[in-house]
Design a protein around this motif. Structure first.
Motif, PDB file in Angstrom:
ATOM      1  N   ILE A  91       0.834  -1.207   0.000  1.00  0.00           N
ATOM      2  CA  ILE A  91       0.000   0.000   0.000  1.00  0.00           C
ATOM      3  C   ILE A  91       0.867   1.255   0.000  1.00  0.00           C
ATOM      4  O   ILE A  91       0.667   2.185  -0.798  1.00  0.00           O
ATOM      5  N   LEU A  92       1.857   1.288   0.900  1.00  0.00           N
ATOM      6  CA  LEU A  92       2.730   2.471   0.989  1.00  0.00           C
ATOM      7  C   LEU A  92       3.534   2.665  -0.292  1.00  0.00           C
ATOM      8  O   LEU A  92       3.743   3.801  -0.739  1.00  0.00           O
ATOM      9  N   GLY A  93       3.973   1.552  -0.888  1.00  0.00           N
ATOM     10  CA  GLY A  93       4.727   1.650  -2.138  1.00  0.00           C
ATOM     11  C   GLY A  93       3.892   2.231  -3.261  1.00  0.00           C
ATOM     12  O   GLY A  93       4.367   3.103  -4.011  1.00  0.00           O
ATOM     13  N   MET A  94       2.652   1.778  -3.397  1.00  0.00           N
ATOM     14  CA  MET A  94       1.790   2.298  -4.470  1.00  0.00           C
ATOM     15  C   MET A  94       1.398   3.743  -4.218  1.00  0.00           C
ATOM     16  O   MET A  94       1.344   4.557  -5.153  1.00  0.00           O
ATOM     17  N   LEU A  95       1.125   4.086  -2.952  1.00  0.00           N
ATOM     18  CA  LEU A  95       0.760   5.477  -2.642  1.00  0.00           C
ATOM     19  C   LEU A  95       1.940   6.427  -2.837  1.00  0.00           C
ATOM     20  O   LEU A  95       1.772   7.562  -3.313  1.00  0.00           O
ATOM     21  N   GLY A  96       3.135   5.965  -2.495  1.00  0.00           N
ATOM     22  CA  GLY A  96       4.292   6.848  -2.525  1.00  0.00           C
ATOM     23  C   GLY A  96       5.014   6.925  -3.854  1.00  0.00           C
ATOM     24  O   GLY A  96       5.628   7.951  -4.170  1.00  0.00           O
TER      25      GLY A  96
END
Length: 432
Positions: free
Chosen positions: A32-37
């Motif tokens: 999730i953090l990878g896709m958001l960031g």
């Protein structure tokens, strides 16, 4: 940008795991953090599709069934009967009953699918018996630690199913490909026992009784249940009659029949086995779900492609690449269990492996042997924990006893690299 993303995500992963968050949830959080960031895509739809498509795979159905089969057998007298059936045949072999640990683990591995279950089940019956007869503790614990790892390699193997699902490799071919390497490792372990025994004749107690050939045959009837179960499960796969999932169902039915025949199938043991398999599968399924989503997220970020391109610029030969990966996996194994190692790394490494021209089927067996090595590597060697619980010895002491078997696994890896047909020949013959 990809290097920055990789460093940030690895740092966050370490923090989450060190904080005690479950591995499956940590994988999802990093995705999730990878896709958001690092992408413009929203993670919600991708997460739902990835987890559903991965979790609803028919191939994955074999996993809970094999786990249940192992739990049922764990509560039977199968290991005691194997010990009784094998002992008379080994009285003239150098090392005598020490070989029951290796052969017993090999046979039980072919019906349990779990390294820890194999080590614990054979250890429970063999350790008191061998200690009572005066066999050296170092060899008793060492053979159990080494041979217990065969639960990962000899089919049906839980970790093979996980790798097959993660790498999109035929599980039936993986099962067949693990047979010859499993026999090779068992033979190397027995060879070491023979050599050590010839060098230390005074430390091996004499045979208790000389048994006749007919007495040996009579004792062999104790091996009938395990031989029939192995024939039913693996024979149905190798003959092409059943898929891995259907063979798992055959195994569950067979193990229930064995438990009923031994009068160990009670309402309590049935429920305990079912709940034990359910808990273990839920843990593995959560890890696989997180891995599926992280794989998707890494694809969107472009990390696997850029990593493969970077490794390509290093101009490593396939042999050097495998050597580097072996060290990498053993280091990971110092801190993670085998299934976590597979799901954490396959998404990133598989494109690199394929770009180097390495067969994913062969690589699967290679990785599993390396993960076996990690099972007896402190501080997080699962087999070491099992034997510590059974013997009360320090982890470091048991690890020293297991060192020769670790080195034999290194030798097995070299042989697999030099002779890749040890993995690929049998699947090619039986499945085309």
């Amino acid at each position: 940008m990809e290097l920055t993303a990789a460093l940030v995500l690895i740092g966050l992963m370490v923090l989450l795991l060190a904080g005690g968050l479950w591995i499956g949830l940590s994988l999802m959080a990093i995705g999730i953090l990878g896709m958001l960031g690092f992408t413009t895509r929203a993670p919600g739809d991708g997460m739902a599709v990835a987890i559903w498509s991965h979790g609803s795979s028919w191939t994955l159905t074999a996993l809970p069934l094999f786990l249940w089969m192992g739990e049922i057998l764990f509560r039977t007298r199968l290991s005691q009967e194997m010990f009784k059936g094998l002992s008379p045949w080994l009285e003239r072999l150098p090392g005598r009953l020490l070989h029951t640990n290796v052969i017993g683990c090999t046979l039980f591995a072919a019906v349990s699918g779990s390294s820890a279950a194999t080590c614990a089940t054979i250890g429970k019956i063999a350790m008191p018996e061998l200690s009572r007869r005066g066999y050296p503790e170092s060899m008793v614990l060492g053979t159990l630690a080494g041979a217990g790892t065969l639960g990962l390699l000899i089919p049906p193997s839980i970790i093979m199913i996980v790798y097959g699902v993660a790498a999109d490799v035929s599980i039936s071919k993986l099962f067949i490909g693990g047979v010859l390497p499993g026999i090779l490792l068992a033979s190397l372990f027995m060879g070491w026992v023979v050599i050590w025994s010839l060098m230390n004749r005074d430390k091996i107690p004499p045979a208790d009784l000389k048994t006749s050939f007919m007495q040996k045959l009579a004792a062999s009837r104790n091996l009938i249940p395990v031989v029939l179960l192995i024939a039913g499960v693996l024979g149905s796969i190798y003959s092409g009659i059943a898929t891995a999932t259907e063979a798992a169902a055959i195994g569950v039915i067979g193990s229930l029949i064995i438990a009923a025949a031994q009068k160990s199938l009670t309402r309590e043991s049935f429920i305990a086995g079912l709940m034990g398999a359910t808990r273990l599968y839920c843990m593995i399924a959560l890890i696989l779900a997180g891995s599926a989503f992280l794989t998707l997220a890494m694809g969107y970020i472009g990390l696997p492609r850029h990593l493969a391109e970077w490794i390509g610029t290093l101009n490593l030969t396939p042999g050097m690449l495998l050597f580097a990966l072996a060290i990498f996996f053993v280091l990971l194994g110092c801190f993670l269990d085998g299934i976590s190692i597979i799901v954490l790394t396959m998404a990133v490494l598989l494109p690199t492996i394929q770009a180097a021209g390495i067969d994913p089927l062969w690589f699967g067996v290679f990785v599993i042997v390396v993960v076996e090595m990690a099972q007896i590597t402190p501080p997080v060697g699962f087999n070491l924990f099992v034997l510590q619980a059974l013997s009360g010895k320090q982890i470091s002491t048991i690890a020293c006893y297991a060192l020769p078997y670790f080195l034999l696994m290194v030798l097995a890896l070299i042989l697999l690299y030099v002779f890749p047909g040890l993995v690929t020949w049998l699947p090619g013959q039986m499945m085309g």
